[in-house]
Design a protein around this motif. Structure first.
Motif, short mmCIF file in Angstrom:
data_model
loop_
_atom_site.label_atom_id
_atom_site.label_comp_id
_atom_site.label_asym_id
_atom_site.label_seq_id
_atom_site.Cartn_x
_atom_site.Cartn_y
_atom_site.Cartn_z
N UNK A 1 0.83 -1.22 0.00
CA UNK A 1 0.00 0.00 0.00
C UNK A 1 0.86 1.26 0.00
N UNK A 2 2.08 1.14 -0.48
CA UNK A 2 3.01 2.26 -0.51
C UNK A 2 4.08 1.98 -1.56
N UNK A 3 4.91 2.98 -1.81
CA UNK A 3 6.07 2.80 -2.68
C UNK A 3 7.31 3.22 -1.89
N UNK A 4 8.45 2.56 -2.11
CA UNK A 4 9.67 2.93 -1.38
C UNK A 4 10.03 4.40 -1.62
N UNK A 5 10.52 5.06 -0.59
CA UNK A 5 10.89 6.48 -0.67
C UNK A 5 12.40 6.61 -0.67
N UNK A 6 12.91 7.62 -1.38
CA UNK A 6 14.35 7.86 -1.39
C UNK A 6 14.71 9.29 -1.01
N UNK A 7 13.70 10.10 -0.68
CA UNK A 7 13.91 11.49 -0.30
C UNK A 7 12.72 11.94 0.54
N UNK A 8 12.83 13.05 1.27
CA UNK A 8 11.72 13.47 2.13
C UNK A 8 10.42 13.78 1.38
N UNK A 9 10.49 14.41 0.22
CA UNK A 9 9.27 14.77 -0.50
C UNK A 9 8.61 13.56 -1.14
N UNK A 10 7.26 13.49 -1.11
CA UNK A 10 6.56 12.44 -1.83
C UNK A 10 6.56 12.74 -3.33
N UNK B 1 11.48 5.94 4.17
CA UNK B 1 11.15 4.53 3.96
C UNK B 1 10.09 4.33 2.88
N UNK B 2 8.93 4.97 3.03
CA UNK B 2 7.92 4.80 1.98
C UNK B 2 6.94 5.96 1.94
N UNK B 3 6.22 6.04 0.82
CA UNK B 3 5.12 6.99 0.63
C UNK B 3 3.85 6.18 0.56
N UNK B 4 2.94 6.41 1.51
CA UNK B 4 1.79 5.53 1.73
C UNK B 4 0.47 6.18 1.32
N UNK B 5 -0.44 5.35 0.85
CA UNK B 5 -1.83 5.72 0.68
C UNK B 5 -2.58 5.29 1.95
N UNK B 6 -3.66 6.02 2.30
CA UNK B 6 -4.43 5.69 3.50
C UNK B 6 -5.78 5.12 3.11
N UNK B 7 -6.13 4.01 3.75
CA UNK B 7 -7.40 3.35 3.49
C UNK B 7 -8.18 3.21 4.79
N UNK B 8 -9.46 3.44 4.73
CA UNK B 8 -10.33 3.09 5.84
C UNK B 8 -11.67 2.68 5.25
N UNK B 9 -12.63 2.44 6.12
CA UNK B 9 -13.95 2.03 5.66
C UNK B 9 -15.00 2.88 6.35
N UNK B 10 -16.15 2.95 5.72
CA UNK B 10 -17.29 3.62 6.33
C UNK B 10 -18.45 2.64 6.39
#
Length: 542
Positions: free
Chosen positions: A332-341, A503-512
């Motif tokens: 649910x994310x991609x590896x990060x190599x710098x502070x900015x997404x 480390x990574x740039x993540x998407x957030x998932x939840x449910x309603x």
């Protein structure tokens, strides 16, 4: 995301070219929304505070947004700025003077009308060192900030109350981010008499002008908001009540959601259940994905040995297997190599970062050592911390894991002697506003390296601070590329100094729950507001 940023900055720059401009807010209410009803939201950990000058985590950020208002805000679901408590604003030709006209008749929850004096008081308070606000540095461009920060003055010289409904800000330089700063929680307006009444406990007795007001707070059990019948924004909020149940494990919260007992599991879908949920069409239909300007990272306290050695910090960057960590959270994310997404202006697509290379990591720092790695205790963070622990052990670094509640990790990070290393997961950076400067000032700049601040690496590079200020003085849209390049160079230098291991740039998932409407407004994307409660409504009012 990029196009929203350019349009916002361009609008501000156009105001400078034209000399003076005025922008008015327009109320927009969802015609499909129904009035009334209540929802229940769960969280594992208790809320640290509801004081807008202090609260700074993803959990209380949304709650504070519901209790308080600021001069500016965003259109729900976008990064488009609009006036909020301000009815309109004007920008002087030189880009250093902003004048806001306030809405008349806006009332605090205690019944008193809000005026320009309250706006000035609130910003004087948030920048006063005695408040220990982690957001004080956001206001560094206002005249008089340095004197207030140094304890030489009690009030910001650059803020003038023109009349009860007009307030003027004078800046020391043009600031491309200023209107965004006026939209963040730290700029929200509080009543002086209530702050003085409760003192340090104001965060437990919040009084604002927001859509909801606090009805109950039983520590460790629940927080209850009720509708503000005097809210200035006609038609909002839709709900009569929100109950936040505390102490609910994410797995239990998901089961309760499936049974129809709650409406939103506030900690999101547990990683261990993610594939199961997404494989079930009925459950998948209720999943809400929140695009985020987000980076998860490991901080290293640059004032503590051996992390005061840049080679040690670079070795840590090379020791971490980011692909394996991404797999732990079901990709649910991609590896990060710098502070900015990747979607943030200023992100350097050509930058490769530090490779995963155990041999090079050992060569950089052949001597092993013992340390501590702090991490939030909500899944998957303990498992990610264990993966980091194993990677560090492979290069001779023995890290004992301190798995604690979110508030305790945040407190340790804000203490210069508190934590050698922190895995930021669950508290990782989500943009306060969609601009590359936001990933610098509070979390990597000198202004954030203060007690109670969010710069947990305690990294302070005065030369980069000066370059950051220079970049933020560029407001001409024709120079947007030049500004983005400057920010790329700043983050490149930061990665050389390696106070973080991104480390990574993540998407957030939840449910309603099935009965909830307003799914498009449940998440405000991509600003640091996971859930916008003001616009949420239910379709089967009980």
């Amino acid at each position: 995301m990029r196009k929203y940023l350019i349009s916002t900055v361009a609008a501000s720059a156009l105001a400078l070219v034209l000399g003076m401009t005025s922008v008015r807010a327009e109320d927009a209410v969802d015609p499909n929304a129904k009035q009334g009803g209540a929802i229940t939201i769960t969280y594992k950990d208790d809320v640290a505070t509801l004081d807008p000058a202090i609260g700074y985590d993803w959990q209380n950020w949304s709650m504070i947004k519901s209790l308080f208002d600021g001069l500016m805000d965003y259109e729900p679901g976008t990064t488009n700025l609009r006036p909020d408590l301000a009815e309109s604003y004007e920008i002087a030709r030189d880009g250093k003077t902003f004048t806001f006209k306030l809405r008349q008749g806006v009332k605090f929850h205690n019944g008193r009308e809000m005026t320009a004096d309250d706006v000035k008081y609130s910003l004087d308070r948030v920048t006063n060192p005695k408040t220990q606000s982690p957001g004080a540095g956001f206001f560094g461009s206002i005249k008089g900030y340095d004197d207030v920060a140094a304890g030489k003055a009690e009030s910001l010289a650059g803020i003038t109350v023109v009349d009860p409904y007009t307030i003027k800000f004078e800046l020391t330089r043009p600031d491309a981010t200023f209107l965004h700063v006026m939209a963040i929680n730290f700029s929200h307006v509080v009543p002086k008499e209530e702050v003085e009444k409760y003192g340090a406990d104001f965060g437990k007795h919040p009084v604002g002008t927001g859509a909801f007001k606090l009805a109950e707070w039983t520590l460790g059990q629940r927080v209850v908001f009720e509708r503000n019948p005097d809210y200035w924004h006609k038609g909002l909020p839709h709900l009569d009540k929100i109950t936040f149940e505390i102490g609910q494990e994410p797995i239990v919260a998901l089961l309760r959601l499936q049974k129809g007992e709650i409406d939103v599991p506030g900690d999101g879908i547990p990683p261990a259940k993610f594939q199961e949920v997404m494989a079930d069409p009925e459950q998948k239909a209720r999943v809400v994905e929140g695009g985020q300007l987000h980076t998860g990272y490991i901080t290293m306290n640059t004032t503590m040995a051996p992390f005061d050695n840049v080679k040690v910090r670079q070795a840590v960057n090379m020791a971490i297997n980011k692909d394996r960590i991404v797999q732990l959270i079901n990709n649910r994310a991609v590896p990060a190599n710098q502070p900015l997404p990747p979607s943030m202006p200023g992100y350097d697509k050509e930058f490769k970062g530090y490779p995963y290379d155990v041999a090079k990591a050992k060569a950089l720092h052949p001597d092993g050592f013992d340390t501590q790695l702090f991490a939030m205790n909500t899944d998957p963070n303990p498992r990610i911390a264990q993966a980091i622990q194993q990677d560090l052990a492979a290069v001779g670094i023995k890290a004992s894991i301190q798995s604690l509640a979110q508030a305790n990790v945040i407190a340790a990070g804000g203490d210069k002697a508190g934590a050698p290393m922190i895995w930021s997961g669950g508290m990782a950076w989500i943009a306060d506003f969609p601009d590359p400067s936001n990933f610098y000032g509070p979390i990597l700049g000198c202004a954030g390296a203060v007690p109670g601040g969010w710069n947990w690496s305690w990294y302070c590079n005065k030369e980069l601070d000066a370059k950051a200020a220079e970049a933020d003085s560029i407001v001409d849209p024709a120079k947007a590329g030049e500004r983005a390049k400057m920010w790329s160079e700043i983050y490149g230098k930061i990665m050389e100094d390696a106070p973080w291991a991104p480390i990574f740039n993540e998407q957030r998932f939840t449910m309603k729950s099935a009965r909830m409407g307003g799914a498009d407004n449940l998440y405000v994307d991509p600003v640091h507001i996971p859930i916008n409660y003001d616009n949420v409504y239910v379709t089967d009012v009980q």
